[in-house]
Design an enzyme around this catalytic site. Structure first.
Site, PDB file in Angstrom:
ATOM      1  N   GLU A 198       0.812  -1.227   0.000  1.00 17.75           N
ATOM      2  CA  GLU A 198       0.000   0.000   0.000  1.00 17.75           C
ATOM      3  C   GLU A 198       0.840   1.269   0.000  1.00 17.75           C
ATOM      4  O   GLU A 198       0.812   2.054   0.956  1.00 17.75           O
ATOM      5  CB  GLU A 198      -0.930   0.014   1.218  1.00 17.75           C
ATOM      6  CG  GLU A 198      -1.915  -1.117   1.248  1.00 17.75           C
ATOM      7  CD  GLU A 198      -2.891  -1.019   2.426  1.00 17.75           C
ATOM      8  OE1 GLU A 198      -2.679  -0.184   3.321  1.00 17.75           O
ATOM      9  OE2 GLU A 198      -3.872  -1.773   2.434  1.00 17.75           O
ATOM     10  N   GLU A 388      -5.377  -8.358   0.791  1.00 17.61           N
ATOM     11  CA  GLU A 388      -5.889  -7.996   2.130  1.00 17.61           C
ATOM     12  C   GLU A 388      -7.363  -7.669   2.031  1.00 17.61           C
ATOM     13  O   GLU A 388      -7.786  -6.954   1.109  1.00 17.61           O
ATOM     14  CB  GLU A 388      -5.210  -6.738   2.688  1.00 17.61           C
ATOM     15  CG  GLU A 388      -3.885  -6.913   3.346  1.00 17.61           C
ATOM     16  CD  GLU A 388      -3.391  -5.619   4.018  1.00 17.61           C
ATOM     17  OE1 GLU A 388      -4.205  -4.759   4.385  1.00 17.61           O
ATOM     18  OE2 GLU A 388      -2.162  -5.489   4.140  1.00 17.61           O
TER      19      GLU A 388
HETATM   20  O1  IFM Z   1      -3.389  -3.029   9.437  1.00 11.72           O
HETATM   21  C1  IFM Z   1      -3.431  -2.493   8.154  1.00 11.72           C
HETATM   22  C2  IFM Z   1      -2.339  -3.067   7.288  1.00 11.72           C
HETATM   23  O2  IFM Z   1      -1.085  -2.878   7.847  1.00 11.72           O
HETATM   24  C3  IFM Z   1      -2.355  -2.426   5.924  1.00 11.72           C
HETATM   25  N1  IFM Z   1      -3.665  -2.490   5.341  1.00 11.72           N
HETATM   26  C4  IFM Z   1      -4.782  -2.070   6.141  1.00 11.72           C
HETATM   27  C5  IFM Z   1      -4.749  -2.771   7.490  1.00 11.72           C
HETATM   28  C6  IFM Z   1      -5.944  -2.343   8.356  1.00 11.72           C
HETATM   29  O3  IFM Z   1      -5.882  -0.981   8.634  1.00 11.72           O
END
Ligand code: IFM
Length: 476
Positions: A198, A388
């Site tokens: 990200e 994710e």
């Molecule tokens: O915890 C984070 C992760 O590190 C990166 N993506 C979003 C998640 C939730 O906020």
């Protein structure tokens, strides 16, 4: 131990401090889809990040990262907590990885702490750091799981931040050297690599909004960091490819369905700006389209940091991309640049409280379908993995069970939308939950719990939540 206690224990799978209630959770299963609908080779996994779970922040030669510094400074973390110990994965990795297997998943996505490998960010390599991830990888393979490595999940070595961090162009070279070390060290065993986690989040939230490490509110640093991270995203992919035979290289993108509050022109324009920031900023240079300046003119400032030859180097030719989605963003016009708090219609004004997670994010399953379609439409994007997706909700701990019906419901609804996109032709090859177990949720501390496994941070006891049991049953 009396007979009743013995029977209770017999009803639980126990491994050390880990509890896996083994009652049947089939009543949870959604009749509208099954594992088979996703296809026989679909990858199911969990994702984690080093700083969020490892702890052991000063052990075995690890150098400090920007998150050690940031979390130790007053008021940066809402709860005043830090990742010094966290879920203690550094010492408990062996049993923790077994939890992934226990949920019938086949992928362990984890990140490597740069400052464990190179305590000063460049130069000397810390053998104990290298050894630790060998142990993680070996345990993963031993259990028949695929290791997927994220090279960078936000924890820049502090020594490099002292030289300007991502705002310093040298960071591209520092990163390449680090990726060279880890891809040579692990490339024989690990074929699946994600360069960055990200990037939009760490440059916007860290350099523009000041909420994450390193805590800047500075447009110039944001533009510079954006370009250098975008360069590192592509250069890192090339380093991995040259070191790892048979590699599958990608990077991950945070993305949210962006919608205008109404069809009024001013809201539509504001939404286009927001889309440029949250969705388009890193994928477009990677596919050869340059930075998305048309809908947000201010972004042209990035080009001050672009040197001759950079534009070609930004193109990454990824084998896959990782989509990371949690919510949608409803946008209203504002005189502010597209910074979330200024331009977003608050979720509580859109939906009922039951549809808002502990992060204050709206549950909007259709959004994942929308972003999967949006990203699949880019030229050169072949494979997509949802790297994710997940939700933070309060858990109800009752004896040796942890009830999290809202999380189970969240996963069912989002998975249905992923399947819909797949059936409509998007080449989605995997789905990784965020996250294996409760952890340090950055500026929010330990309060939001995203795990499929509950962690009691006092005792470090792990208990599989109903959501983990749901996956266990669904994937069986
Ligand atoms: O915890 C984070 C992760 O590190 C990166 N993506 C979003 C998640 C939730 O906020």
């Amino acid at each position: 131990m009396n007979r009743r206690d013995m029977m209770k224990l017999a009803a639980l799978g126990t491994t050390g401090s880990l509890l896996i209630p083994n009652q049947a959770y089939s009543f949870f299963l959604d009749p509208s889809f099954t594992k088979a609908d996703f296809g026989p080779n679909f990858k199911w996994g969990v994702a984690t990040a080093a700083y969020q779970i490892e702890g052991a922040y000063q052990e075995d030669g690890r150098g400090l990262s920007i998150w050690d510094t940031f979390s130790h400074q007053k008021k940066n973390i809402k709860t005043g907590e830090n990742g010094d110990v966290s879920a203690d994965f550094y010492h408990r990795y062996y049993d923790d990885i077994a939890l992934i297997k226990a949920m019938n998943m086949n992928v362990n996505r984890f990140s490597i702490s740069w400052s464990r490998i190179m305590p000063e960010g460049t130069g000397a390599v810390n053998q104990k750091g290298i050894d630790f991830y060998h142990k993680v990888i070996d345990r993963t393979l031993e259990l028949g799981l695929e290791p997927w490595i994220t090279c960078y999940h936000w924890d820049l070595p502090q020594a490099l931040q002292d030289k300007g961090g991502w705002a310093n162009r040298d960071c591209i070279g520092w990163f390449n050297d680090y990726v060279d070390v880890i891809s040579k060290a692990y490339g024989d065993k690990v074929k699946n690599w994600m360069v960055l986690n990200e990037p939009m989040a760490f440059v916007a939230v860290g350099y523009l909004m000041g909420i994450h490490a390193p805590g800047y509110r500075n447009f110039k640093k944001f533009y510079a960091a954006t370009h250098h991270a975008a360069m590192a995203q592509a250069e890192g992919a090339r380093v991995i490819r040259s070191n790892v035979s048979g590699s599958n290289v990608g990077s991950t993108f945070s993305c949210s369905a962006v919608m205008p509050k109404t069809n009024a022109d001013k809201h539509v324009k504001a939404a286009a700006k927001m889309d440029s920031l949250v969705n388009r900023l890193f994928i477009e240079p990677a596919v050869g389209k340059g930075y998305p300046v048309n809908d947000w003119k201010l972004l042209e400032n990035i080009y001050k940091y672009v040197q001759p030859g950079d534009e070609e180097k930004l193109v990454a030719n990824f084998d896959f991309i990782g989509i990371q989605n949690y919510t949608r963003i409803m946008v209203k016009h504002s005189l502010w640049p597209p910074i979330l708090w200024a331009n977003q219609v608050k979720p509580k004004n859109l939906v009922g409280p039951e549809d808002i997670t502990d992060m204050g994010w709206e549950v909007y399953p259709e959004g994942i379908h929308q972003v999967l379609k949006q990203f699949a439409a880019y030229p050169g994007i072949d494979k997509i993995i949802v790297t994710e997706n997940g939700a933070a909700f309060p858990d109800t701990v009752e004896g040796n069970s942890v009830h999290d019906a809202k999380r189970v419901d969240f996963y069912k609804k989002y998975l249905a939308q992923v399947l819909k996109a797949k059936q409509e032709g998007v080449n989605i090859q995997g789905y990784f939950c965020w996250t294996l177990m409760d952890n340090f949720e950055w500026a929010e501390g330990y309060k939001p719990r995203f795990g499929l496994v509950h962690v009691d941070f006092e005792t470090q006891k792990r208990t599989m939540k109903d959501s983990g049991l749901w996956f266990k049953e669904f994937l069986k």
